[in-house]
Design a protein around this motif. Structure first.
Motif: not given
Ligand code: C2E
Ligand code: CA
Ligand code: CA
Length: 691
Positions: A298-300, A302, A355-357, A361, A391, A422
């Motif tokens: 999972e990515y974000q 912004q 990368q969210k993990s 961020c 996301s 978002s």
């Protein structure tokens, strides 16, 4: 063309056409000249010998003939002088005497004569040893004698016995013979052919040498010409080669430049000019790449937008603006860790992908110091940013769509004055709406879908409605009611705002003049003028024409302009304002206080009114700062003798405070929402009745 191709081509031209070709031509030319000389000399000698021989033999033959003729004449003379008639027998004594005297003719000369008597003996011969002998070469003497009897005048033979020249053992001879009837002898004379051959050969050599000398001179001349020619060719070759190399290196230089340009273009197509960060395309490429990797992560994304960055550009210039962008870029780079991607997708919008993990961020809401301390012309300022977050998981999704979703979310945030949003699919709808508005505008104008509502302005002195603000309304079958803030910016961009404004102005003038004709207590009419419109060509003329056609007194009209209108060209704005002021139109600064330097404009622009923005009025009761600001605006305005209008008055309390602060006019829902002309008429009637 590639540089290698160019080098090969140049070498090919130089070697093949400028070196080998002329060299081969030269060798051929010189070779032919030598071969020619050789063949020529051989054939020349042969032909000269033959021709000299022929000529010489002919000459000698004539000489021999003459000699024989002379001798014959002498014989005739001797015969006649001895009184012998034709056919008389020559006496022996005379014969012998004559022959003896003829023998004398043979002495000391190369020429000779011979006489053969009827006994086939030589009675006259160059070689006296041969005289009167019967045993010398019978056959030949007989042959000569017989030939002469038969009338043959020339015989050719080689003899041995008659020859006194030891070296010419078998000399070839030509001999002229004549049979002399009266004397019964064969008279002859001849020449040695060996002599002739030798002579003609030596003559031929002289002639040939002369000709050959001439010819070789000619050849030398040719070779000389060839050498000059070759020299010229090599000289030209050198010049051409030099030029060619010059062109080659010039072209090479150009190719290098082109290569560099290509590289630069390639770079530019992927990197932002100002900050050198990956641009929009490179950002979406990056996401595309992420989607090629292991799935499910999972990515974000912004998207960071600098609020009011345009104002920095407008106020300080683009160079300063660029510097600020570079500072923002390096502030972001400072926060970056190796798992993070930073891009610069448009003028004042940056992007951070993480990368969210990894938890890397950035929460910009908390990380406020990132956007503080920017040096703008020596002034340390802090920039405000808006964040739009998208996301996504790296599966079968296009980078360009993720970036676009970020931008849609940002648009939504701007339109709703939000600072952190978002992305949600409904936001795409608002962009669809934007698109539809843009498409439907032209038709809506032709279809006369626009109309006007009026919001009263009330005096704080006596609560009397003394004027109205005209506000445009648009109802569309497909879109429903469209708010002015939604379609006016689009109409401005499309360049159709002028048409809408003309409609509004014409309708408003007509309506207000009809419900409140010109006169002392007649209502004022405030009309909003769009930034682009004020400076557009023909604005002044069309405005005057519309006002005059409706008959309303132009002194009743107030044009409301916002700061953005005149930021770019203050002298030009003043010129337009002055022209309209000349016919009595008044000017008001709308949304006052929201701009950058509102107060400074008050001294620069020839305005008559200031409309304090509703955001101040909204905060007036609770926010001391807002209160103080309104107070100071009023103070400045009163010095400049400006009319002050407060807009967005919603409560009695606000109305009271504004009245206490001596604000002149109030406008807002507290008094009335914007209404159509019928309701406005009622409101005015009620208002008059109440007073
Ligand atoms: P504006 O010139 O500041 O107009 C006032 C806006 O505030 C109007 O919104 C009005 O309905 C709203 N308003 C009035 N009283 C109150 C109140 O008590 N509380 C609140 N919250 N709002 C109030 P509207 O009609 O939606 O117009 C929005 C903007 O659209 C206008 O802002 C103006 O800038 C522009 N606009 C409207 N009509 C025209 C027009 O004919 N030409 C141009 N160029 N712009 C127009
Ligand atoms: Ca207004
Ligand atoms: Ca306003």
């Amino acid at each position: 063309m590639k540089r290698k191709e160019l080098a090969n081509m140049t070498d090919k031209v130089l070697k093949r056409y400028l070196l080998w070709l002329p060299s081969v031509l030269m060798v051929c030319a010189i070779g032919t000249s030598f071969i020619n000389q050789h063949l020529f000399s051989k054939s020349l000698i042969a032909s000269v010998i033959t021709s000299i021989e022929d000529q010489y033999i002919a000459i000698r033959k004539t000489e021999v003939e003459e000699r024989v003729d002379t001798t014959l004449k002498m014989l005739d003379v001797i015969r006649q002088s001895n009184d012998l008639a034709d056919g008389d027998v020559i006496p022996k004594a005379l014969f012998d005497k004559t022959m003896t005297s003829f023998q004398l003719l043979n002495e000391g000369y190369d020429d000779y004569i011979f006489v053969i008597d009827s006994n086939k003996r030589f009675v006259v011969h160059r070689n006296s040893d041969n005289l009167f002998k019967n045993d010398i070469d019978d056959e030949l003497v007989h042959y000569i004698y017989q030939s002469a009897i038969n009338g043959v005048s020339w015989v050719e033979y080689s003899d041995k016995a008659f020859n006194n020249r030891k070296s010419d053992a078998a000399a070839q001879k030509i001999t002229h013979i004549r049979y002399v009837e009266d004397w019964d002898v064969v008279l002859g004379s001849g020449e040695l052919l060996n002599d002739i051959k030798k002579y003609s050969e030596s003559e031929a050599k002289i002639v040939t040498n002369l000709v050959l000398e001439q010819k070789s001179n000619q050849n030398l001349f040719h070779i000389f010409v060839f050498i000059i020619f070759a020299g010229i060719i090599y000289y030209l070759r050198t010049i051409t080669a030099k030029k060619l190399y010059q062109y080659k290196s010039a072209i090479e230089e150009k190719l290098i430049q082109i290569e560099e340009k290509d590289k630069e273009i390639a770079f530019r197509s992927l990197y932002n000019d100002v900050t050198g960060l990956p641009n929009r395309k490179a950002t979406s490429d990056y996401i595309d790449n992420l989607c090629l990797q292991e799935k499910g992560e999972e990515y974000q994304l912004q998207l960071i937008d600098i609020v009011d960055f345009q104002k920095v550009n407008n106020q300080y210039g683009f160079a300063v603006g660029d510097r600020v962008l570079r500072q923002v870029s390096s502030a972001l780079e400072d926060l970056k860790d190796e798992m993070m991607f930073i891009g610069h997708v448009s003028a004042d919008q940056f992007v951070v992908i993480c990368q969210k993990s990894t938890g890397s961020c950035i929460d910009f809401e908390k990380q406020t110091e990132t956007f503080e301390k920017f040096d703008v012309c020596g002034e340390m300022i802090s920039l405000h940013v808006r964040n739009a977050v998208v996301s996504f998981k790296n599966r079968n999704i296009l980078g360009s769509i993720i970036v676009r979703n970020g931008e849609l979310a940002m648009k939504y945030a701007k339109a709703n004055n939000l600072f952190n949003v978002s992305y949600s699919p409904f936001m795409s709808k608002s962009s669809e709406r934007h698109f539809k508005i843009s498409n439907l505008l032209d038709f809506a104008i032709d279809n006369k879908e626009f109309y006007v509502h009026y919001q009263p302005q009330v005096s704080t002195l006596n609560g009397k409605i003394i004027g109205v603000e005209a506000l445009v309304r648009w109802d569309n079958v497909e879109l429903g009611r469209v708010a002015p803030l939604d379609f006016i910016p689009i109409a401005e961009k499309k360049g159709v705002i002028g048409k809408i404004s003309d409609l509004v102005l014409a309708q408003a003038c007509k309506d207000i003049q009809s419900i409140s004709p010109n006169g002392e207590d007649a209502l004022t009419l405030s009309v909003n003028i769009s930034p682009n419109q004020l400076m557009s060509k023909g604005f002044v003329d069309s405005t005057i024409e519309i006002i005059q056609s409706t008959g309303i007194d132009s002194k009743r009209i107030v044009f409301e302009i916002t700061e953005g209108t005149f930021l770019n060209d203050i002298p030009g704005t003043i010129a337009v304002i002055e022209q309209l002021k000349a016919i009595g139109i008044k000017f008001s600064i709308d949304d006052f206080g929201t701009g950058y330097s509102s107060l400074s404009y008050l001294s620069k622009l020839p305005v008559d009114e200031v409309k304090i923005d509703k955001s101040f009025i909204n905060d007036l009761v609770e926010d001391k700062d807002a209160y103080n600001l309104v107070k100071s605006i009023l103070a400045v305005a009163s010095i400049k003798q400006l009319t002050i209008v407060a807009e967005g008055v919603e409560t009695k309390e606000q109305s009271q405070i504004l009245a206490d602060l001596a604000c002149h006019l109030l406008q807002g829902y507290y008094f009335s929402r914007p209404v159509d002309v019928e309701n406005l008429t009622k409101k005015i009637r009620d208002n008059l009745r109440a007073k």
